[in-house]
Design a protein around this motif. Structure first.
Motif, short mmCIF file in Angstrom:
data_model
loop_
_atom_site.label_atom_id
_atom_site.label_comp_id
_atom_site.label_asym_id
_atom_site.label_seq_id
_atom_site.Cartn_x
_atom_site.Cartn_y
_atom_site.Cartn_z
N SER A 50 -1.84 -93.32 41.90
CA SER A 50 -3.14 -92.67 42.07
C SER A 50 -3.31 -92.25 43.53
O SER A 50 -2.58 -92.69 44.41
CB SER A 50 -4.27 -93.60 41.64
N ALA A 51 -4.30 -91.38 43.75
CA ALA A 51 -4.54 -90.85 45.09
C ALA A 51 -5.53 -91.70 45.86
O ALA A 51 -6.32 -92.47 45.28
CB ALA A 51 -5.06 -89.42 44.99
N ARG A 84 -8.78 -94.50 41.32
CA ARG A 84 -7.79 -95.41 40.74
C ARG A 84 -7.43 -95.03 39.31
O ARG A 84 -6.30 -95.22 38.88
CB ARG A 84 -8.31 -96.85 40.76
N ARG A 85 -8.40 -94.48 38.58
CA ARG A 85 -8.17 -94.15 37.16
C ARG A 85 -8.15 -92.65 36.89
O ARG A 85 -7.68 -92.24 35.82
CB ARG A 85 -9.25 -94.80 36.29
N ASP A 86 -8.63 -91.84 37.82
CA ASP A 86 -8.84 -90.42 37.55
C ASP A 86 -8.01 -89.50 38.42
O ASP A 86 -8.29 -88.30 38.51
CB ASP A 86 -10.33 -90.07 37.75
N LEU A 135 -6.23 -84.42 38.68
CA LEU A 135 -7.53 -85.01 38.96
C LEU A 135 -8.43 -84.77 37.75
O LEU A 135 -8.40 -83.70 37.14
CB LEU A 135 -8.16 -84.36 40.20
N LEU A 136 -9.23 -85.78 37.42
CA LEU A 136 -10.14 -85.71 36.27
C LEU A 136 -11.53 -86.09 36.72
O LEU A 136 -11.71 -87.02 37.52
CB LEU A 136 -9.65 -86.65 35.17
N ARG A 139 -7.03 -90.49 29.42
CA ARG A 139 -8.20 -90.87 30.22
C ARG A 139 -9.42 -90.08 29.79
O ARG A 139 -10.55 -90.61 29.77
CB ARG A 139 -7.90 -90.65 31.70
N ALA A 140 -9.25 -88.80 29.42
CA ALA A 140 -10.37 -87.99 28.95
C ALA A 140 -10.96 -88.58 27.67
O ALA A 140 -12.20 -88.65 27.53
CB ALA A 140 -9.93 -86.55 28.71
N ARG A 141 -10.11 -88.99 26.74
CA ARG A 141 -10.61 -89.65 25.52
C ARG A 141 -11.40 -90.90 25.87
O ARG A 141 -12.49 -91.14 25.34
CB ARG A 141 -9.44 -90.03 24.61
N GLU A 142 -10.83 -91.70 26.78
CA GLU A 142 -11.49 -92.94 27.19
C GLU A 142 -12.84 -92.66 27.83
O GLU A 142 -13.84 -93.32 27.53
CB GLU A 142 -10.58 -93.70 28.15
#
Length: 308
Positions: free
Chosen positions: A7-8, A50-52, A67-68, A101-104
């Protein structure tokens, strides 16, 4: 050496900027991504880095970025995905991770599905066969337009009778611009209503010169339109948003605001100004920009997938 994925962090902004400028050079012929823009993206209030976020390295070289973020609080999720052409094999794992991650994220919002959008140049470095294989499709096209400026040819326009124009030095006027923005864009494709605080982040208000944000008022109707511009891009002056309330459209207010912005940028020594427009915009914006000498710089497609 195998690829590495992580992650960034905010410290990665320079490397991401370098990657995106390499993509710019390939797609549009010159670098046009500024460090401040990337930093604002990484600081997005709806992004948990951390997640996106996803960075793919070939050794020490950043070769792919994802990136989300979620501005809807519902099923609409946005992503960015960039990859260098000779590292296409890294694209699928990042896209799969972003879809998951989008579903989550949509489930966390209480939505039964995720409607995900990705904006890409019409000739992107990402191989779009990957998208089509995963049931993505193009649902909209945007044009980035630009126009040369010259102080002699772009004087400050005369204010039409019955109108007044002011910049947004006062906080009350900034709040007013937010309200005008929400009202004038409410019927536009993919519009997401935003409260004042999040909207300030959306426009990167910390880096905004509010003297380049104007409100136009009618003697009868009051405040009816606005133009929000910024002068912190190296490539060109930029008109981020221009809006007129539905009840005041068709009276030339958009053209007046445009000419006012052209004059302001020309007076600052800018030689080019740009903006983006939805080609299917129903308010006549593409025709307005054409009449005012703006021409195509490059085109961007909105890709969409629906994830149950």
């Amino acid at each position: 050496m195998p690829y590495s994925l992580r992650s960034a962090t905010l410290d990665d902004a320079p490397a991401v900027t370098e990657l995106l400028n390499r993509v710019d050079e390939i797609e549009i012929g010159r670098p046009e991504t500024d460090l401040r823009t990337v930093e604002a993206d990484l600081r997005h209030p709806e992004v948990d880095l951390r997640r996106d976020s996803w960075l793919v390295f070939d050794g020490d070289r950043l070769v792919a970025y994802g990136l989300l973020w979620d501005e809807s609080g519902g099923d609409r999720i946005d992503i960015d995905h960039y990859v260098l052409p000779d590292h296409q094999e890294t694209a699928a794992p990042v896209l799969e991770a972003m879809e998951a991650r989008a579903r989550e994220k949509a489930r966390e919002n209480g939505a039964a599905r995720a409607v995900v959008h990705l904006h890409l140049n019409v000739a992107p470095t990402l191989d779009t066969r990957l998208l089509r294989e995963r049931r993505w499709q193009v649902v909209r096209r945007y044009h980035v337009l630009r126009r040369p400026l010259n102080p002699a040819q772009d004087p400050v326009p005369e204010v039409p009778a019955g109108l007044r124009i002011r910049d947004c030095a006062a906080e009350a006027d900034r709040v007013r611009v937010h309200a005008l923005y929400q009202a004038s864009f409410a019927d536009h494709f993919d519009f997401q209503p935003r409260a004042y605080g999040p909207w300030l982040h959306d426009i990167d208000a910390e880096g905004l010169d509010w003297s380049l944000v104007w409100i136009v008022a009618d003697d009868v109707l009051g405040d009816v339109g606005f133009l929000l511009a910024r002068d912190d891009r190296e490539a060109m002056g930029w008109i981020r948003s221009i809006g007129v309330l539905p009840e005041a459209r068709g009276r030339g207010l958009g053209g007046f605001l445009l000419r006012h912005a052209f004059a302001a940028f020309a007076a600052r020594g800018r030689d080019v100004v740009g903006l983006g427009v939805d080609t299917a915009n129903t308010t006549g914006a593409p025709r307005l920009y054409d009449r005012h000498g703006m021409t195509l710089h490059y085109a961007v497609d909105t890709w969409e997938t629906v994830l149950d």
